[in-house]
Design a protein around this motif. Structure first.
Motif, PDB file in Angstrom:
ATOM      1  N   THR A   1       0.825  -1.200   0.000  1.00  0.00           N
ATOM      2  CA  THR A   1       0.000   0.000   0.000  1.00  0.00           C
ATOM      3  C   THR A   1       0.862   1.254   0.000  1.00  0.00           C
ATOM      4  OG1 THR A   1      -1.806  -1.147   1.153  1.00  0.00           O
ATOM      5  CG2 THR A   1      -1.808   1.261   1.242  1.00  0.00           C
ATOM      6  N   LEU A   2       1.997   1.205   0.692  1.00  0.00           N
ATOM      7  CA  LEU A   2       2.899   2.357   0.710  1.00  0.00           C
ATOM      8  C   LEU A   2       3.323   2.745  -0.703  1.00  0.00           C
ATOM      9  CD1 LEU A   2       5.246   1.395   3.696  1.00  0.00           C
ATOM     10  CD2 LEU A   2       3.314   2.993   3.740  1.00  0.00           C
ATOM     11  N   ASN A   3       3.517   1.749  -1.556  1.00  0.00           N
ATOM     12  CA  ASN A   3       3.959   2.020  -2.924  1.00  0.00           C
ATOM     13  C   ASN A   3       2.893   2.713  -3.765  1.00  0.00           C
ATOM     14  OD1 ASN A   3       6.451   0.743  -2.456  1.00  0.00           O
ATOM     15  ND2 ASN A   3       5.628  -1.259  -3.007  1.00  0.00           N
ATOM     16  N   ASP A   4       1.635   2.615  -3.318  1.00  0.00           N
ATOM     17  CA  ASP A   4       0.540   3.169  -4.117  1.00  0.00           C
ATOM     18  C   ASP A   4       0.371   4.674  -3.948  1.00  0.00           C
ATOM     19  OD1 ASP A   4      -0.119   0.677  -5.150  1.00  0.00           O
ATOM     20  OD2 ASP A   4      -1.505   0.208  -3.518  1.00  0.00           O
ATOM     21  N   PHE A   5       0.982   5.252  -2.928  1.00  0.00           N
ATOM     22  CA  PHE A   5       0.788   6.684  -2.700  1.00  0.00           C
ATOM     23  C   PHE A   5       1.413   7.536  -3.800  1.00  0.00           C
ATOM     24  CE2 PHE A   5      -0.048   5.102   1.579  1.00  0.00           C
ATOM     25  CZ  PHE A   5      -1.162   5.857   1.928  1.00  0.00           C
ATOM     26  N   LYS A   6       2.448   7.013  -4.447  1.00  0.00           N
ATOM     27  CA  LYS A   6       3.119   7.798  -5.485  1.00  0.00           C
ATOM     28  C   LYS A   6       2.355   7.786  -6.805  1.00  0.00           C
ATOM     29  CE  LYS A   6       6.185   4.185  -7.376  1.00  0.00           C
ATOM     30  NZ  LYS A   6       5.577   3.042  -6.713  1.00  0.00           N
ATOM     31  N   ALA A   7       1.351   6.929  -6.918  1.00  0.00           N
ATOM     32  CA  ALA A   7       0.670   6.751  -8.206  1.00  0.00           C
ATOM     33  C   ALA A   7      -0.803   7.133  -8.149  1.00  0.00           C
ATOM     34  CB  ALA A   7       0.794   5.298  -8.660  1.00  0.00           C
ATOM     35  N   ILE A   8      -1.188   7.939  -7.176  1.00  0.00           N
ATOM     36  CA  ILE A   8      -2.611   8.244  -6.991  1.00  0.00           C
ATOM     37  C   ILE A   8      -3.208   8.932  -8.220  1.00  0.00           C
ATOM     38  CG2 ILE A   8      -4.255   9.586  -5.639  1.00  0.00           C
ATOM     39  CD1 ILE A   8      -2.455   9.163  -3.214  1.00  0.00           C
ATOM     40  N   GLU A   9      -2.508   9.905  -8.776  1.00  0.00           N
ATOM     41  CA  GLU A   9      -3.042  10.656  -9.914  1.00  0.00           C
ATOM     42  C   GLU A   9      -3.339   9.743 -11.103  1.00  0.00           C
ATOM     43  OE1 GLU A   9      -1.758  14.229 -13.048  1.00  0.00           O
ATOM     44  OE2 GLU A   9      -0.414  13.646 -11.415  1.00  0.00           O
ATOM     45  N   GLY A  10      -2.348   8.937 -11.491  1.00  0.00           N
ATOM     46  CA  GLY A  10      -2.537   8.044 -12.628  1.00  0.00           C
ATOM     47  C   GLY A  10      -3.569   6.968 -12.353  1.00  0.00           C
ATOM     48  N   ASP A  11      -3.585   6.448 -11.121  1.00  0.00           N
ATOM     49  CA  ASP A  11      -4.559   5.408 -10.768  1.00  0.00           C
ATOM     50  C   ASP A  11      -5.985   5.935 -10.884  1.00  0.00           C
ATOM     51  OD1 ASP A  11      -2.523   3.640 -10.310  1.00  0.00           O
ATOM     52  OD2 ASP A  11      -2.594   3.776  -8.124  1.00  0.00           O
ATOM     53  N   LYS A  12      -6.200   7.170 -10.439  1.00  0.00           N
ATOM     54  CA  LYS A  12      -7.543   7.740 -10.536  1.00  0.00           C
ATOM     55  C   LYS A  12      -7.955   7.902 -11.997  1.00  0.00           C
ATOM     56  CE  LYS A  12      -7.773  10.368  -6.194  1.00  0.00           C
ATOM     57  NZ  LYS A  12      -7.845  11.738  -5.592  1.00  0.00           N
ATOM     58  N   LYS A  13      -7.060   8.409 -12.830  1.00  0.00           N
ATOM     59  CA  LYS A  13      -7.386   8.660 -14.236  1.00  0.00           C
ATOM     60  C   LYS A  13      -7.632   7.361 -15.004  1.00  0.00           C
ATOM     61  CE  LYS A  13      -5.005  13.094 -14.728  1.00  0.00           C
ATOM     62  NZ  LYS A  13      -3.924  13.843 -15.420  1.00  0.00           N
ATOM     63  N   MET A  14      -6.896   6.294 -14.627  1.00  0.00           N
ATOM     64  CA  MET A  14      -6.987   5.033 -15.367  1.00  0.00           C
ATOM     65  C   MET A  14      -7.897   4.024 -14.695  1.00  0.00           C
ATOM     66  SD  MET A  14      -5.201   5.922 -17.903  1.00  0.00           S
ATOM     67  CE  MET A  14      -5.262   4.366 -18.795  1.00  0.00           C
ATOM     68  N   GLY A  15      -8.565   4.424 -13.610  1.00  0.00           N
ATOM     69  CA  GLY A  15      -9.529   3.535 -12.958  1.00  0.00           C
ATOM     70  C   GLY A  15      -8.928   2.407 -12.161  1.00  0.00           C
ATOM     71  N   VAL A  16      -7.687   2.580 -11.667  1.00  0.00           N
ATOM     72  CA  VAL A  16      -7.053   1.571 -10.830  1.00  0.00           C
ATOM     73  C   VAL A  16      -7.468   1.818  -9.382  1.00  0.00           C
ATOM     74  CG1 VAL A  16      -4.865   0.615 -10.016  1.00  0.00           C
ATOM     75  CG2 VAL A  16      -5.102   1.357 -12.403  1.00  0.00           C
ATOM     76  N   GLY A  17      -8.116   0.828  -8.778  1.00  0.00           N
ATOM     77  CA  GLY A  17      -8.674   1.009  -7.442  1.00  0.00           C
ATOM     78  C   GLY A  17      -7.700   0.677  -6.332  1.00  0.00           C
ATOM     79  N   SER A  18      -6.564   1.367  -6.293  1.00  0.00           N
ATOM     80  CA  SER A  18      -5.617   1.174  -5.191  1.00  0.00           C
ATOM     81  C   SER A  18      -6.272   1.628  -3.891  1.00  0.00           C
ATOM     82  CB  SER A  18      -4.340   1.974  -5.440  1.00  0.00           C
ATOM     83  OG  SER A  18      -4.615   3.366  -5.414  1.00  0.00           O
ATOM     84  N   LEU A  19      -5.707   1.247  -2.762  1.00  0.00           N
ATOM     85  CA  LEU A  19      -6.324   1.631  -1.493  1.00  0.00           C
ATOM     86  C   LEU A  19      -6.326   3.148  -1.270  1.00  0.00           C
ATOM     87  CD1 LEU A  19      -5.385  -1.154   1.077  1.00  0.00           C
ATOM     88  CD2 LEU A  19      -7.285  -0.990  -0.530  1.00  0.00           C
ATOM     89  N   PRO A  20      -5.273   3.893  -1.652  1.00  0.00           N
ATOM     90  CA  PRO A  20      -5.392   5.344  -1.515  1.00  0.00           C
ATOM     91  C   PRO A  20      -6.533   5.933  -2.334  1.00  0.00           C
ATOM     92  CG  PRO A  20      -3.096   4.739  -1.717  1.00  0.00           C
ATOM     93  CD  PRO A  20      -3.896   3.489  -1.997  1.00  0.00           C
ATOM     94  N   VAL A  21      -6.865   5.314  -3.454  1.00  0.00           N
ATOM     95  CA  VAL A  21      -8.000   5.770  -4.259  1.00  0.00           C
ATOM     96  C   VAL A  21      -9.313   5.351  -3.609  1.00  0.00           C
ATOM     97  CG1 VAL A  21      -9.185   5.530  -6.478  1.00  0.00           C
ATOM     98  CG2 VAL A  21      -6.691   5.788  -6.411  1.00  0.00           C
ATOM     99  N   ARG A  22      -9.370   4.116  -3.121  1.00  0.00           N
ATOM    100  CA  ARG A  22     -10.608   3.582  -2.549  1.00  0.00           C
ATOM    101  C   ARG A  22     -10.923   4.175  -1.174  1.00  0.00           C
ATOM    102  NH1 ARG A  22     -12.828  -1.222  -4.439  1.00  0.00           N
ATOM    103  NH2 ARG A  22     -11.875  -1.995  -6.347  1.00  0.00           N
ATOM    104  N   LEU A  23      -9.900   4.277  -0.332  1.00  0.00           N
ATOM    105  CA  LEU A  23     -10.115   4.662   1.065  1.00  0.00           C
ATOM    106  C   LEU A  23      -9.748   6.107   1.348  1.00  0.00           C
ATOM    107  CD1 LEU A  23      -8.597   1.501   2.831  1.00  0.00           C
ATOM    108  CD2 LEU A  23     -10.970   1.887   2.112  1.00  0.00           C
ATOM    109  N   GLY A  24      -9.152   6.775   0.374  1.00  0.00           N
ATOM    110  CA  GLY A  24      -8.615   8.093   0.632  1.00  0.00           C
ATOM    111  C   GLY A  24      -7.217   7.977   1.216  1.00  0.00           C
ATOM    112  N   VAL A  25      -6.476   9.068   1.173  1.00  0.00           N
ATOM    113  CA  VAL A  25      -5.084   9.046   1.619  1.00  0.00           C
ATOM    114  C   VAL A  25      -4.982   8.649   3.088  1.00  0.00           C
ATOM    115  CG1 VAL A  25      -3.088  10.508   2.093  1.00  0.00           C
ATOM    116  CG2 VAL A  25      -4.243  10.670  -0.116  1.00  0.00           C
ATOM    117  N   ASP A  26      -5.736   9.288   3.952  1.00  0.00           N
ATOM    118  CA  ASP A  26      -5.628   9.013   5.392  1.00  0.00           C
ATOM    119  C   ASP A  26      -6.113   7.610   5.727  1.00  0.00           C
ATOM    120  OD1 ASP A  26      -4.588  11.529   5.838  1.00  0.00           O
ATOM    121  OD2 ASP A  26      -6.545  12.426   6.290  1.00  0.00           O
ATOM    122  N   GLY A  27      -7.211   7.187   5.118  1.00  0.00           N
ATOM    123  CA  GLY A  27      -7.730   5.850   5.391  1.00  0.00           C
ATOM    124  C   GLY A  27      -6.771   4.766   4.956  1.00  0.00           C
TER     125      GLY A  27
END
Length: 294
Positions: free
Chosen positions: A185-211
C-alpha cells in the motif's frame, strides 16, 4: 525492429525490487534449521529464482500492462519513454517467465510449485482480464503472498529436500505475507493521480489518503503482534523481545508517517520497512534455534 539497450532492460526488471523476495527466501532457509553450507548451490538457485527471475518477471509484466498508467505517473520508465520499443516489453516478460520455470525445475516439487504459483500471481496481478491490481485489496494480497510468503516457503522447502515445510514456518510465512500487504500500500501513494485517471482502485483511491495510510499501518503491525505471541509460546522469548523493539520503532515512524502520508510514504518505505523485514529474520532464527520445528 529496434532492440532495447541492456541498460533499459535492466531498468525494466527493477533490481531494487528483488531484495524483499530474496530476503524472504533467505528467511525460509534459516528457519528450516538445515545446514546452509551443505546446500549452498540450492540456496544460490533459490535466491536467483526469487529475485532476478520471478520478481523481475513480475516487474516486466507490470510495466508492460501498466504502460498507459506509467505514461502519466512515470513517463520516463523504459516502455512509455520508448527506450523499450514495440512489444519488447511483452517479449521480455514471457522470456523471463520461461527462464524462471526452467530454473525452478531444479528445486524439487514444492520449490517448483511455489515458483509456478508466484508466476501465476505475477501475471494475474497486472494482466487482463484478471488484473488483480484493479482492486487494491486483492492486488496487494497477491504481491504480499508472492514476495514474502511464497519466497519463504520456497526457501524452507528447498532446504527440506523438496518436502513440505514445518507448520510453524508456514505460519510465520503467512503472517509476514499479510504484513507485506501494508508495505505494498505504501507504494501506491506515489501513483494516486494516474490510478484515478486510469480507474485503478488502489487503497489510496478507494479509502482516501488518510484511510489507506491507517490501514497500511494496522496491517503491518498486527501480524507482528501475533508473531511475538507465537514466539513467546514457543519459548523464544528473547527473539520475541527483539521483534517487539523493532515494532516499537516502527510505531514511532508510523505516527510520523500518518501526519503526511503522500509526502512521507517513500521515506517510511526506506526506514520503516527494513525494521519489518529485520523482524522476519529474527523470527527465522527463532525457528532455527529449535531445528525449524519450534
Amino acid at each position: 525492429m529496434a532492440r532495447p539497450a541492456l541498460s533499459a532492460v535492466a531498468e525494466l526488471l527493477k533490481p531494487i525490487t528483488w531484495f524483499p523476495p530474496m530476503w524472504a527466501f533467505s528467511c525460509g532457509v534459516v528457519a528450516s534449521g538445515q545446514p546452509i553450507t551443505a546446500n549452498w548451490f540450492l540456496v544460490f538457485l533459490g535466491v536467483l529464482l526469487a529475485g532476478p527471475l520471478v520478481c523481475a518477471t513480475s516487474q516486466a509484466v507490470n510495466d508492460w500492462f501498466d504502460r498507459h498508467v506509467d505514461a502519466i505517473n512515470e513517463p520516463n520508465r523504459p516502455i512509455p519513454s520508448g527506450r523499450i520499443p514495440g512489444r519488447w516489453g511483452l517479449y521480455i516478460a514471457i522470456g523471463w517467465t520461461a527462464l524462471s520455470l526452467l530454473v525452478a525445475t531444479q528445486l524439487g516439487p514444492w520449490g517448483f510449485g511455489a515458483a509456478v504459483l508466484g508466476l501465476i500471481l505475477a501475471w494475474a496481478y497486472s494482466a487482463p482480464p484478471v488484473r488483480l491490481k484493479q482492486n487494491g485489496w486483492w492486488g496487494n494480497a497477491a504481491c504480499g503472498i508472492s514476495y514474502e510468503g511464497l519466497a519463504w516457503v520456497t526457501g524452507a522447502a528447498v532446504m527440506a529436500g523438496g518436502a513440505m515445510p514445518a507448520s510453524h514456518s508456514l505460519a510465520l510465512a503467512l503472517l509476514y505475507s499479510i504484513g507485506a500487504h501494508g508495505i505494498m500500500t505504501l507504494n501506491d501513494f506515489k501513483a494516486i493521480e494516474g490510478d484515478k485517471k486510469m480507474g485503478v482502485g488502489s487503497l489510496p483511491v478507494r479509502l482516501g489518503v488518510d484511510g489507506a495510510a491507517r490501514t497500511a499501518c494496522v496491517v503491518m503491525a498486527v501480524p507482528q503482534i501475533f508473531v511475538i505471541g507465537m514466539l513467546v509460546q514457543w519459548g523464544a522469548v528473547w527473539h520475541a523481545a527483539a521483534i517487539g523493539a523493532l515494532l516499537v520503532a516502527q510505531g514511532v515512524l508510523m505516527l510520523w508517517f500518518l501526519k503526511d502520508p503522500v509526502k512521507r510514504a517513500l521515506f517510511y518505505s526506506g526506514f520503516g520497512v527494513p525494521l519489518f523485514v529485520s523482524g522476519m529474520m529474527v523470527s527465522a532464527f527463532a525457528l532455527r534455534a529449535t531445528g525449524g520445528l519450534a
